[in-house]
Design an enzyme around this catalytic site. Structure first.
Site, PDB file in Angstrom:
ATOM      1  N   ASP A 137       6.172  34.606  -0.939  1.00 54.69           N
ATOM      2  CA  ASP A 137       6.479  33.952   0.334  1.00 54.69           C
ATOM      3  C   ASP A 137       5.284  33.088   0.723  1.00 54.69           C
ATOM      4  OD1 ASP A 137       6.961  33.148   2.907  1.00 54.69           O
ATOM      5  OD2 ASP A 137       7.749  35.091   3.566  1.00 54.69           O
ATOM      6  N   GLY A 194      18.074  22.241   4.473  1.00 58.53           N
ATOM      7  CA  GLY A 194      19.492  22.233   4.095  1.00 58.53           C
ATOM      8  C   GLY A 194      20.101  20.909   4.488  1.00 58.53           C
ATOM      9  N   SER A 208      10.263  13.199   3.585  1.00 60.81           N
ATOM     10  CA  SER A 208      11.687  12.887   3.678  1.00 60.81           C
ATOM     11  C   SER A 208      11.910  11.589   4.456  1.00 60.81           C
ATOM     12  CB  SER A 208      12.370  14.034   4.413  1.00 60.81           C
ATOM     13  OG  SER A 208      13.648  13.662   4.843  1.00 60.81           O
ATOM     14  N   CYS A 234      13.806  11.522   6.691  1.00 61.73           N
ATOM     15  CA  CYS A 234      14.007  11.996   8.078  1.00 61.73           C
ATOM     16  C   CYS A 234      12.795  11.698   8.959  1.00 61.73           C
ATOM     17  CB  CYS A 234      14.297  13.488   8.093  1.00 61.73           C
ATOM     18  SG  CYS A 234      15.946  13.879   7.510  1.00 61.73           S
ATOM     19  N   TYR A 280      12.994  19.071  11.660  1.00 58.29           N
ATOM     20  CA  TYR A 280      12.652  18.861  10.244  1.00 58.29           C
ATOM     21  C   TYR A 280      11.792  17.605  10.051  1.00 58.29           C
ATOM     22  CZ  TYR A 280      13.796  17.939   5.279  1.00 58.29           C
ATOM     23  OH  TYR A 280      13.752  17.663   3.936  1.00 58.29           O
ATOM     24  N   LYS A 296       7.730  17.079   8.844  1.00 59.11           N
ATOM     25  CA  LYS A 296       7.358  16.278   7.670  1.00 59.11           C
ATOM     26  C   LYS A 296       6.316  15.221   8.063  1.00 59.11           C
ATOM     27  CE  LYS A 296      10.254  17.795   4.369  1.00 59.11           C
ATOM     28  NZ  LYS A 296       9.731  18.652   3.290  1.00 59.11           N
ATOM     29  N   GLN A 330      29.388   6.184   8.790  1.00 57.45           N
ATOM     30  CA  GLN A 330      27.934   6.317   8.693  1.00 57.45           C
ATOM     31  C   GLN A 330      27.506   5.998   7.258  1.00 57.45           C
ATOM     32  OE1 GLN A 330      30.156   8.769   9.107  1.00 57.45           O
ATOM     33  NE2 GLN A 330      29.386  10.796   8.581  1.00 57.45           N
TER      34      GLN A 330
HETATM   35  P1  NAD Z   1      15.878  23.451  -1.887  1.00 59.86           P
HETATM   36  O1  NAD Z   1      16.242  24.153  -0.616  1.00 59.86           O
HETATM   37  O2  NAD Z   1      16.824  23.549  -3.027  1.00 59.86           O
HETATM   38  O3  NAD Z   1      14.447  23.919  -2.388  1.00 59.86           O
HETATM   39  C1  NAD Z   1      13.451  24.394  -1.527  1.00 59.86           C
HETATM   40  C2  NAD Z   1      12.968  25.714  -2.071  1.00 59.86           C
HETATM   41  O4  NAD Z   1      11.897  26.206  -1.245  1.00 59.86           O
HETATM   42  C3  NAD Z   1      14.061  26.811  -2.063  1.00 59.86           C
HETATM   43  O5  NAD Z   1      14.283  27.294  -3.374  1.00 59.86           O
HETATM   44  C4  NAD Z   1      13.489  27.880  -1.162  1.00 59.86           C
HETATM   45  O6  NAD Z   1      13.791  29.213  -1.563  1.00 59.86           O
HETATM   46  C5  NAD Z   1      11.993  27.603  -1.249  1.00 59.86           C
HETATM   47  N1  NAD Z   1      11.298  28.206  -0.118  1.00 59.86           N
HETATM   48  C6  NAD Z   1      11.686  28.187   1.192  1.00 59.86           C
HETATM   49  N2  NAD Z   1      10.840  28.923   1.922  1.00 59.86           N
HETATM   50  C7  NAD Z   1       9.900  29.407   1.078  1.00 59.86           C
HETATM   51  C8  NAD Z   1       8.781  30.256   1.244  1.00 59.86           C
HETATM   52  N3  NAD Z   1       8.469  30.755   2.458  1.00 59.86           N
HETATM   53  N4  NAD Z   1       8.027  30.571   0.156  1.00 59.86           N
HETATM   54  C9  NAD Z   1       8.364  30.089  -1.068  1.00 59.86           C
HETATM   55  N5  NAD Z   1       9.418  29.285  -1.297  1.00 59.86           N
HETATM   56  C10 NAD Z   1      10.182  28.952  -0.230  1.00 59.86           C
HETATM   57  O7  NAD Z   1      15.631  21.931  -1.481  1.00 59.86           O
HETATM   58  P2  NAD Z   1      15.373  20.636  -2.388  1.00 59.86           P
HETATM   59  O8  NAD Z   1      16.501  19.714  -2.149  1.00 59.86           O
HETATM   60  O9  NAD Z   1      15.027  21.011  -3.775  1.00 59.86           O
HETATM   61  O10 NAD Z   1      14.105  20.030  -1.640  1.00 59.86           O
HETATM   62  C11 NAD Z   1      12.780  20.123  -2.165  1.00 59.86           C
HETATM   63  C12 NAD Z   1      11.828  19.413  -1.220  1.00 59.86           C
HETATM   64  O11 NAD Z   1      12.244  18.058  -1.057  1.00 59.86           O
HETATM   65  C13 NAD Z   1      11.788  20.001   0.188  1.00 59.86           C
HETATM   66  O12 NAD Z   1      10.469  19.932   0.674  1.00 59.86           O
HETATM   67  C14 NAD Z   1      12.681  19.086   0.989  1.00 59.86           C
HETATM   68  O13 NAD Z   1      12.354  19.086   2.358  1.00 59.86           O
HETATM   69  C15 NAD Z   1      12.402  17.753   0.320  1.00 59.86           C
HETATM   70  N6  NAD Z   1      13.501  16.791   0.499  1.00 59.86           N
HETATM   71  C16 NAD Z   1      14.671  16.932  -0.173  1.00 59.86           C
HETATM   72  C17 NAD Z   1      15.695  15.998   0.014  1.00 59.86           C
HETATM   73  C18 NAD Z   1      16.999  16.074  -0.720  1.00 59.86           C
HETATM   74  O14 NAD Z   1      17.823  15.170  -0.561  1.00 59.86           O
HETATM   75  N7  NAD Z   1      17.249  17.092  -1.532  1.00 59.86           N
HETATM   76  C19 NAD Z   1      15.510  14.920   0.898  1.00 59.86           C
HETATM   77  C20 NAD Z   1      14.309  14.815   1.580  1.00 59.86           C
HETATM   78  C21 NAD Z   1      13.299  15.746   1.358  1.00 59.86           C
END
Ligand code: NAD
Length: 335
Positions: A57, A82, A122, A124, A153, A157, A222
């Site tokens: 964690d 999410g 992101s 965002c 969120y 970031k 959108q």
């Molecule tokens: P994801 O939710 O699949 O992966 C994030 C991972 O972080 C998860 O497996 C989760 O279990 C892990 N996690 C959460 N809390 C934790 C903790 N306390 N300790 C250890 N691990 C922890 O999301 P993703 O789509 O793979 O996104 C990866 C990164 O990219 C994130 O930082 C997200 O904000 C960023 N991001 C993603 C998108 C997208 O479109 N997928 C867009 C913008 C930014």
């Protein structure tokens, strides 16, 4: 000779049990790196190829110290996140968890002398006032200020982007900041409330009859741009190897409406699909697109897969998963 081959560099991928982190882990292993993956969970849909995988964690300081020990480069992707439904209804939890992860991870990387550190930001972070029209002007990196990011969120970031800059300026940590624009693809969450629009639409179309109706969140007008995860991991790697310490967009600049996204998936599926728009559901900003001018200049590269190619891969993967779960009969895959 790459950095990995000259010396088997040891990299940490946090969030390696998640969508992008899992793909990135595989990419880095293929490129000769020693990869330590860390997450709260193992990958859901396919085993990790990481050399070691630790369940930790990362909100806890002592765990970030363990995770970064003996590591040359950190790709920090862990976050509590999410799709739009989740981020609009879990703001306190998201800001608390991700800020704890990111503040501790930066400091732990500094303490252990990591050479490079990538933060996954992101789109965002971009201000709401620039995203009020579906015909949005593509967003340049400098547009993030004056700040008015997504409320929760996005603020977290933007704050951590700033902290990366200060770690770079004050402590000399080589930070890299990537702003993802809607990454989608195989092995991404497609159900349960945390899924993003491309995965949700693929699932709904897969489960619908030919001539059936699916529910679309918002009025369908959108707009967004979408980037396949294979291009995303390539872009992440190129940014890490670059000397560019400022935030950089990583996405495509092809703008589509959500209704067009549904139509593309329906064509891939070979089905006629009607749309029922649910205006009570969150739809996020009205329009968002990536300005890729800096991406092209800095990386001398940009995403290659078309939306049709990427969605076809994603749709067929989701069909396979639904079939394994007994939610889709085998003959439904024939299309
Ligand atoms: P994801 O939710 O699949 O992966 C994030 C991972 O972080 C998860 O497996 C989760 O279990 C892990 N996690 C959460 N809390 C934790 C903790 N306390 N300790 C250890 N691990 C922890 O999301 P993703 O789509 O793979 O996104 C990866 C990164 O990219 C994130 O930082 C997200 O904000 C960023 N991001 C993603 C998108 C997208 O479109 N997928 C867009 C913008 C930014």
């Amino acid at each position: 000779m790459t950095f990995a081959n000259a010396y088997r560099a040891r990299v940490l991928v946090t969030g390696a049990g998640g969508f992008i982190g899992h793909h990135l882990t595989n990419y880095l292993v293929q490129h000769g790196y020693f990869v330590r993956g860390v997450d709260l969970k193992t990958p859901e849909y396919a085993p990790t190829r990481a050399d070691e995988f630790w369940l930790l964690d990362l909100r806890r300081w002592e765990n970030t110290l363990r995770a970064t020990e003996g590591i040359d480069e950190v790709y920090n992707l862990a976050a509590n996140m999410g799709g739009i439904g989740f981020i609009e209804s879990h703001k306190a939890e998201i800001m608390r968890d991700s800020a704890l992860i990111n503040l501790h991870m930066l400091e732990a990387a500094r303490v252990h002398g990591a050479r490079r550190y990538l933060f996954s930001s992101s789109a965002c972070v971009y201000p709401g006032y620039l995203q009020r029209s579906p015909e949005v002007t593509p967003l340049k990196e400098d547009d993030a200020y004056p700040a008015d990011p997504e409320d929760g969120y996005g603020w977290e970031k933007l704050f951590i982007e700033r902290q990366c800059r200060h770690y770079h300026e004050d402590f000399g940590l080589e930070t890299r900041i990537v702003r993802f624009h809607n990454i989608y693809g195989e092995l991404g969450t497609y159900d349960g409330g945390r899924e993003k629009s491309p995965a949700a639409i693929c699932r709904k179309v897969a489960l619908a009859e030919d001539g059936g109706t699916i529910v679309v969140w918002g009025d369908g007008q959108q707009t967004r741009s979408y980037c396949h995860v294979a291009d995303c991991v390539e872009g992440i790697y190129r940014l890490m190897r670059s000397e560019y310490p400022h935030p950089l967009n990583l996405g495509t600049d092809r703008l589509v409406t959500i209704d067009e996204l549904v139509d593309i998936v329906a064509t891939i599926a070979g089905k006629r699909i009607h749309k029922a728009h649910d205006l009570s559901k969150p739809q996020g900003v009205r329009g968002r697109n990536s300005d890729n001018a800096s991406l092209r200049t800095v990386l001398r590269w940009e995403p290659r897969l078309t939306l049709e190619q990427g969605l076809a891969r994603t749709y067929h993967w989701i069909c396979g998963e639904l079939q394994k779960a007994g939610r889709l009969p085998a003959h439904a895959l024939a299309a």
